[in-house]
Design an enzyme around this catalytic site. Structure first.
Site, PDB file in Angstrom:
ATOM      1  N   VAL A   1       0.854  -1.187   0.000  1.00  0.00           N
ATOM      2  CA  VAL A   1       0.000   0.000   0.000  1.00  0.00           C
ATOM      3  C   VAL A   1       0.889   1.234   0.000  1.00  0.00           C
ATOM      4  CG1 VAL A   1      -1.805   1.283   1.206  1.00  0.00           C
ATOM      5  CG2 VAL A   1      -1.820  -1.212   1.236  1.00  0.00           C
TER       6      VAL A   1
ATOM      7  N   ASP B   1     -13.112 -10.835   4.345  1.00  0.00           N
ATOM      8  CA  ASP B   1     -11.923 -10.753   5.191  1.00  0.00           C
ATOM      9  C   ASP B   1     -12.055  -9.611   6.202  1.00  0.00           C
ATOM     10  OD1 ASP B   1      -9.505 -11.706   6.089  1.00  0.00           O
ATOM     11  OD2 ASP B   1      -8.312 -10.559   4.659  1.00  0.00           O
TER      12      ASP B   1
END
Length: 413
Positions: free
Chosen positions: A23, A130
């Site tokens: 990220v 998730d």
């Protein structure tokens, strides 16, 4: 070092790493963004790229205040990236690590926000798959809610589904994080909206207790508990809240609440929680074990500071490093039926009496070994004593004087 992502975005700084990729803090035509750049091996998978393009419309259309929006999906050469809103704040895992437990009012307020986001996603036909503290972001610039809770947003929609392609994830593997997996996923059923409710209820339990209801130890044991055990009650919370948690942790998916119902009923509980301090709950033996020096052959060593490994961060493969706080998708083998065989459904790790050890824990095993050694030592002493007495009697028989013969007995035929 800055790098271009497609023709519209520039990645400047790494914010976190995980098993699916990295990220970055980036810049786009409309200002700062977060860019999740997937791993190169994923980007080179043509089947995944095709799935990526197919999911574009659904992911870009998911717009809700409690969801970190996906602004764009980039496919450019070896780059495969999701461009998302940048949230100025931290993730729930970081706060949980710092505070260990949250006040019930703050915990419920955060989970109600996430339930709102899930409700919007499920209405659009999107299942997260998730849900966990790492994927819940706290907006530090937003208005404070009950008990000073920052607004919560759910992120990483679509990543688990994108990675879970038929060619990459075989029938014997599942995507998710052990502590938050619903029983039906462990048993190999397709994930539907109810798996997100189960995971969110697990997160709520963790915020209140400081540990997950079925976590601790090897991932195989965690998966078995999801299928075979019931949740241990938490003292000190209103019965209404506890019943919500129990219902959303039901083994049968149809028994769980929908996300919109959960959000509404959680907010109804908020007045009952005002002013309650964080719960004082004893952790199970797995979390109470004293730290030990890691051994080279030990696949699950203690942390570098000497503390026990954090729950929900146990690597499945020996030597693997737990994922970062931005992406902890773990691909796991579904246990065989004999591995899932434990106690009958409905058994739970009930609260222990003082001094008692939970069967299967490290201390219980050590105590069992100690008792066994004592038993064997006593048995050895008894056997040795018996052999000594037997030897003495045998010797006495060999050296005894024979009795005199009867003088009247004739030797003649």
């Amino acid at each position: 070092m800055a790098r271009n992502i497609g023709s519209r975005y520039t990645a400047h700084q790494i914010l976190g790493r995980g098993s699916a990729g990295t990220v970055w803090l980036g810049e786009g035509p409309e200002g700062p963004v977060a860019i999740k750049l997937l791993r190169e091996d994923l980007a080179s998978d043509q089947e995944l790229v095709g799935r990526f393009v197919q999911e574009r419309t659904a992911l870009l259309g998911l717009d809700h205040p409690r969801v970190v929006s996906v602004r764009d999906l980039v496919v450019d050469g070896n780059d495969l990236a999701l461009v998302m809103d940048l949230v100025r704040g931290t993730d729930l895992r970081t706060r949980l690590d710092r505070e260990r437990r949250l006040a019930p009012e703050a915990a419920v307020a955060i989970i109600a926000d996430v339930a709102d986001g899930l409700a919007a996603a499920h209405a659009a036909g999107v299942v997260h798959r998730d849900v966990k503290p790492e994927n819940i972001l706290l907006d530090m610039e937003g208005p404070l809610g009950p008990a000073g809770a920052h607004p919560a947003l759910l992120t990483d929609f679509g990543v688990a589904k994108l990675i879970d392609t038929p060619g990459r994830t075989k029938a014997t593997r599942i995507i998710g994080t052990p502590d938050y997996l619903a029983p039906e996923i462990v048993e190999g059923l397709p994930p539907r909206a109810a798996v997100d409710i189960y995971a969110l209820a697990t997160v709520l339990y963790e915020l209140l207790a400081g540990f997950t209801p079925f976590g601790g130890g090897h991932p195989g044991a965690v998966l078995r508990r999801h299928v075979t055990e019931t949740v241990v009650p938490l003292p000190g919370i209103p019965e209404e809240l506890w019943q919500l948690i129990v219902q959303c942790l039901a083994k049968a998916p149809a028994s769980r609440l929908r996300a919109s119902e959960l959000a509404s009923r959680l907010r109804e509980c908020l007045p009952l929680l005002a002013g309650l301090p964080p719960l004082d709950v004893d952790e199970p033996d797995d979390a109470e074990q004293p730290a030990q020096e890691p051994r080279e052959e030990d696949p699950y060593p203690t942390g570098p500071t000497g503390t026990a490994p954090r729950r929900a961060a146990v690597p499945l493969v020996p030597g693997a490093t737990p994922d970062s706080n931005r992406d902890t998708h773990t691909s796991m083998r579904v246990p065989a039926p004999d591995e899932l065989a434990g106690g009958p459904l409905g058994t739970a790790r009930a609260p222990r009496s003082a001094g008692a050890r939970r069967p299967g824990s490290a201390r219980h095993k050590a105590e069992t070994v100690r008792k066994r050694r004592i038993t064997l030592s006593v048995a050895a002493v008894l056997v040795a004593g018996a052999l000594g007495v037997g030897g003495y009697l045998a010797t006495a028989e060999d050296t005894a004087v024979p009795p005199p013969q009867d003088s009247k007995t004739s030797t003649q035929p």
